[in-house]
Motif scaffolding. Structure first.
Motif, short mmCIF file in Angstrom:
data_model
loop_
_atom_site.label_atom_id
_atom_site.label_comp_id
_atom_site.label_asym_id
_atom_site.label_seq_id
_atom_site.Cartn_x
_atom_site.Cartn_y
_atom_site.Cartn_z
N GLN A 12 -2.88 29.54 -26.91
CA GLN A 12 -2.10 31.04 -27.19
C GLN A 12 -2.80 32.01 -25.95
O GLN A 12 -1.91 32.67 -26.34
N ILE A 13 -3.81 31.79 -25.85
CA ILE A 13 -3.39 32.97 -24.70
C ILE A 13 -3.41 32.79 -23.15
O ILE A 13 -2.66 33.83 -22.97
N LEU A 14 -3.33 31.76 -23.07
CA LEU A 14 -2.45 31.48 -21.94
C LEU A 14 -0.71 31.93 -22.11
O LEU A 14 0.44 32.89 -20.89
N GLY A 15 -0.73 31.60 -23.46
CA GLY A 15 1.49 32.31 -23.49
C GLY A 15 1.28 33.35 -24.06
O GLY A 15 2.12 33.86 -23.94
N VAL A 16 -0.01 34.95 -23.90
CA VAL A 16 0.18 36.32 -24.05
C VAL A 16 0.54 36.40 -23.07
O VAL A 16 0.66 37.02 -22.11
N MET A 25 -10.68 30.78 -15.44
CA MET A 25 -11.24 29.60 -14.14
C MET A 25 -12.19 30.33 -13.01
O MET A 25 -13.52 29.50 -12.93
N SER A 26 -12.53 31.85 -13.23
CA SER A 26 -13.63 32.27 -12.59
C SER A 26 -14.85 32.82 -12.84
O SER A 26 -16.30 32.90 -12.52
N MET A 27 -14.49 32.25 -14.13
CA MET A 27 -15.96 32.05 -15.63
C MET A 27 -16.40 30.92 -15.81
O MET A 27 -17.25 30.66 -15.92
N GLY A 28 -16.08 30.20 -15.06
CA GLY A 28 -16.13 28.71 -15.11
C GLY A 28 -15.30 27.80 -15.58
O GLY A 28 -15.74 26.83 -16.46
N MET A 29 -14.21 27.85 -16.59
CA MET A 29 -13.02 27.53 -17.21
C MET A 29 -12.27 26.66 -16.68
O MET A 29 -11.85 27.50 -16.57
N HIS A 30 -12.46 25.89 -15.75
CA HIS A 30 -11.50 25.13 -14.03
C HIS A 30 -11.01 24.01 -15.13
O HIS A 30 -9.74 23.44 -14.67
N CYS A 31 -10.66 23.73 -16.53
CA CYS A 31 -9.43 22.56 -16.94
C CYS A 31 -8.54 23.87 -17.75
O CYS A 31 -8.32 22.83 -19.08
N LEU A 32 -8.30 24.24 -17.42
CA LEU A 32 -7.49 25.68 -18.46
C LEU A 32 -6.44 23.80 -18.57
O LEU A 32 -5.38 24.17 -19.07
N ALA A 36 -6.18 19.08 -24.21
CA ALA A 36 -7.42 19.19 -25.03
C ALA A 36 -7.54 20.76 -24.46
O ALA A 36 -7.78 21.21 -26.33
N SER A 37 -8.20 20.70 -23.65
CA SER A 37 -8.44 22.71 -23.69
C SER A 37 -7.38 23.83 -24.68
O SER A 37 -7.24 24.92 -24.84
N GLN A 38 -5.63 22.92 -24.75
CA GLN A 38 -4.47 24.08 -25.01
C GLN A 38 -5.29 24.45 -26.45
O GLN A 38 -4.55 25.03 -27.13
N SER A 41 -9.78 26.97 -29.10
CA SER A 41 -10.08 28.07 -28.80
C SER A 41 -10.71 28.60 -27.76
O SER A 41 -11.62 28.05 -27.59
N LEU A 42 -11.24 30.18 -27.59
CA LEU A 42 -12.13 30.12 -26.67
C LEU A 42 -13.35 30.09 -27.05
O LEU A 42 -13.83 30.25 -26.06
N GLU A 43 -13.64 30.37 -28.17
CA GLU A 43 -15.72 30.25 -28.89
C GLU A 43 -15.65 29.06 -28.36
O GLU A 43 -16.41 28.33 -28.15
N GLU A 44 -14.98 27.89 -29.03
CA GLU A 44 -14.93 26.57 -28.72
C GLU A 44 -15.41 26.53 -26.89
O GLU A 44 -16.27 25.42 -26.71
N ALA A 45 -14.40 26.76 -26.47
CA ALA A 45 -14.41 26.38 -24.95
C ALA A 45 -15.61 27.24 -24.21
O ALA A 45 -15.71 25.96 -23.24
#
Length: 67
Positions: A12-16, A25-32, A36-38, A41-45
């Protein structure tokens, strides 16, 4: 101005705004791109990556506000 919340899924966030991807990704979330990441939630990730969801939410919303 678009805003996101930590209960939104990564998909949803990437859809926005897909331009949010480098911020995450700069914060360490390289699995976008991971399927499963889709649905995560942002909180879970953030938890999985050892990040404070509130800080990630704030950084993304600041990015969107300054865009």
């Amino acid at each position: 101005m678009a805003q996101i919340s930590k209960d939104m899924t990564i998909g949803q966030i990437l859809g926005v705004d897909p331009d949010v991807a480098p911020v995450l990704m700069s914060m360490g979330m390289h699995c976008l791109g991971c399927p499963a990441s889709q649905g995560e939630s942002l909180e879970e990730a953030a938890m999985v990556h050892g990040l404070d969801a509130g800080l990630v939410e704030k950084a993304v919303n600041e990015f969107l506000a300054n865009k």
